[in-house]
Design a protein around this motif. Structure first.
Motif, PDB file in Angstrom:
ATOM      1  N   HIS A 114       0.837  -1.205   0.000  1.00 48.15           N
ATOM      2  CA  HIS A 114       0.000   0.000   0.000  1.00 48.15           C
ATOM      3  C   HIS A 114       0.870   1.252   0.000  1.00 48.15           C
ATOM      4  CE1 HIS A 114      -3.979  -1.614   0.132  1.00 48.15           C
ATOM      5  NE2 HIS A 114      -3.787  -2.295   1.246  1.00 48.15           N
ATOM      6  N   GLN A 115       1.958   1.207   0.742  1.00 50.60           N
ATOM      7  CA  GLN A 115       2.881   2.342   0.782  1.00 50.60           C
ATOM      8  C   GLN A 115       3.513   2.585  -0.582  1.00 50.60           C
ATOM      9  OE1 GLN A 115       5.652   1.470   3.951  1.00 50.60           O
ATOM     10  NE2 GLN A 115       4.134   1.786   5.556  1.00 50.60           N
ATOM     11  N   LEU A 116       3.844   1.500  -1.278  1.00 51.62           N
ATOM     12  CA  LEU A 116       4.402   1.628  -2.627  1.00 51.62           C
ATOM     13  C   LEU A 116       3.380   2.251  -3.567  1.00 51.62           C
ATOM     14  CD1 LEU A 116       6.306  -1.772  -2.997  1.00 51.62           C
ATOM     15  CD2 LEU A 116       7.329   0.511  -2.898  1.00 51.62           C
ATOM     16  N   PHE A 117       2.131   1.821  -3.453  1.00 48.23           N
ATOM     17  CA  PHE A 117       1.064   2.393  -4.280  1.00 48.23           C
ATOM     18  C   PHE A 117       0.916   3.885  -3.993  1.00 48.23           C
ATOM     19  CE2 PHE A 117      -3.294   3.668  -5.120  1.00 48.23           C
ATOM     20  CZ  PHE A 117      -3.541   3.101  -6.371  1.00 48.23           C
ATOM     21  N   ASP A 118       0.907   4.238  -2.710  1.00 44.95           N
ATOM     22  CA  ASP A 118       0.746   5.643  -2.317  1.00 44.95           C
ATOM     23  C   ASP A 118       1.929   6.500  -2.757  1.00 44.95           C
ATOM     24  OD1 ASP A 118      -1.676   5.041  -1.154  1.00 44.95           O
ATOM     25  OD2 ASP A 118      -0.850   4.817   0.864  1.00 44.95           O
ATOM     26  N   SER A 119       3.107   5.890  -2.844  1.00 44.21           N
ATOM     27  CA  SER A 119       4.323   6.639  -3.188  1.00 44.21           C
ATOM     28  C   SER A 119       4.552   6.763  -4.683  1.00 44.21           C
ATOM     29  CB  SER A 119       5.546   5.971  -2.545  1.00 44.21           C
ATOM     30  OG  SER A 119       5.457   5.967  -1.142  1.00 44.21           O
ATOM     31  N   TYR A 120       4.160   5.745  -5.454  1.00 38.41           N
ATOM     32  CA  TYR A 120       4.516   5.722  -6.874  1.00 38.41           C
ATOM     33  C   TYR A 120       3.326   5.805  -7.842  1.00 38.41           C
ATOM     34  CZ  TYR A 120       9.138   4.388  -5.238  1.00 38.41           C
ATOM     35  OH  TYR A 120      10.361   4.383  -4.605  1.00 38.41           O
ATOM     36  N   VAL A 121       2.169   5.341  -7.411  1.00 41.90           N
ATOM     37  CA  VAL A 121       1.001   5.347  -8.302  1.00 41.90           C
ATOM     38  C   VAL A 121       0.068   6.510  -7.992  1.00 41.90           C
ATOM     39  CG1 VAL A 121      -0.989   4.034  -9.130  1.00 41.90           C
ATOM     40  CG2 VAL A 121       1.137   2.842  -8.546  1.00 41.90           C
ATOM     41  N   GLN A 122      -0.233   6.698  -6.717  1.00 47.92           N
ATOM     42  CA  GLN A 122      -1.168   7.751  -6.319  1.00 47.92           C
ATOM     43  C   GLN A 122      -0.750   9.133  -6.799  1.00 47.92           C
ATOM     44  OE1 GLN A 122      -3.960   6.635  -4.526  1.00 47.92           O
ATOM     45  NE2 GLN A 122      -4.856   8.613  -4.991  1.00 47.92           N
TER      46      GLN A 122
END
Length: 199
Positions: A6-14
């Motif tokens: 989730h942190q990766l999603f928030d950092s790179y996708v969001q």
């Protein structure tokens, strides 16, 4: 593991989904954008795409992107409000304010922001001092989060497919099994059982 993903999603996708949203989003819900986050969460939980979104949000404690859109719009509004008056972008902002006050142009950016404040039931937004902006934005964000949590739990209670889920899902938030169960097969099976996402 799940939290790191989730942190990766928030950092790179969001950030890609939110890029420039201060201008174009107007705090609205965009199903195509939200489907990216929902698709990602459902993939991590290994549930079907047709699984009720309210249950997915409630189970993971995640929030829809439009809340971030709203807060980014509000932050940008106050940034412009207290910006150096000699800058071009501030001059453009002041012109939009004039047009809005005169009612000559419908739905310009400033009028859209004002409507968004009203939609979010935010009062006295035009009386916020520069020193109080951060606290004000935090309060608004908390209000939006709380409102969504209530709406989400109501949707869970009313969804026929979630008639079993609503009996043991009493609070909005990340369920501990999603982070504590290391065996993905067991975790996936439990998610499918809880969210009525059966084959």
């Amino acid at each position: 593991m799940l939290e790191k993903l989730h942190q990766l999603f928030d950092s790179y996708v969001q950030p890609v989904l939110e890029y420039g949203s201060e201008i174009w989003s107007k705090g609205r819900e965009y199903p195509d954008i939200e489907s990216v986050q929902l698709g990602f969460i459902k993939m991590l939980m290994c549930v079907k795409n047709s699984t009720a979104s309210c249950a997915v949000y409630g189970e993971t404690g995640r929030y829809p992107t439009y809340i971030k859109f709203c807060t980014k719009v509000f932050k940008y509004y106050y940034r412009l409000l207290y910006m150096n008056p000699n800058l071009i972008v501030k001059k453009a902002f002041l012109e939009l304010c004039k047009l809005d006050n005169l009612g000559l142009v419908k739905n310009n950016w400033v009028s859209d922001v004002k409507m968004l404040f009203e939609k979010c039931n935010v009062l006295n937004y035009d009386k916020v001092e520069k020193s109080d902006i951060e606290k004000f934005i935090t309060d608004v964000k908390t209000k939006l989060y709380t409102g969504f949590e209530t709406s989400c739990m109501n949707d869970i209670q009313q969804a026929p497919v979630l008639r079993s889920y609503c009996k043991y899902k009493q609070e909005f938030g990340l369920e501990i099994y999603l982070t504590e169960i290391c065996d993905p097969k067991v975790r996936f099976s439990l998610s499918k059982l809880r969210l009525s996402s059966h084959p």
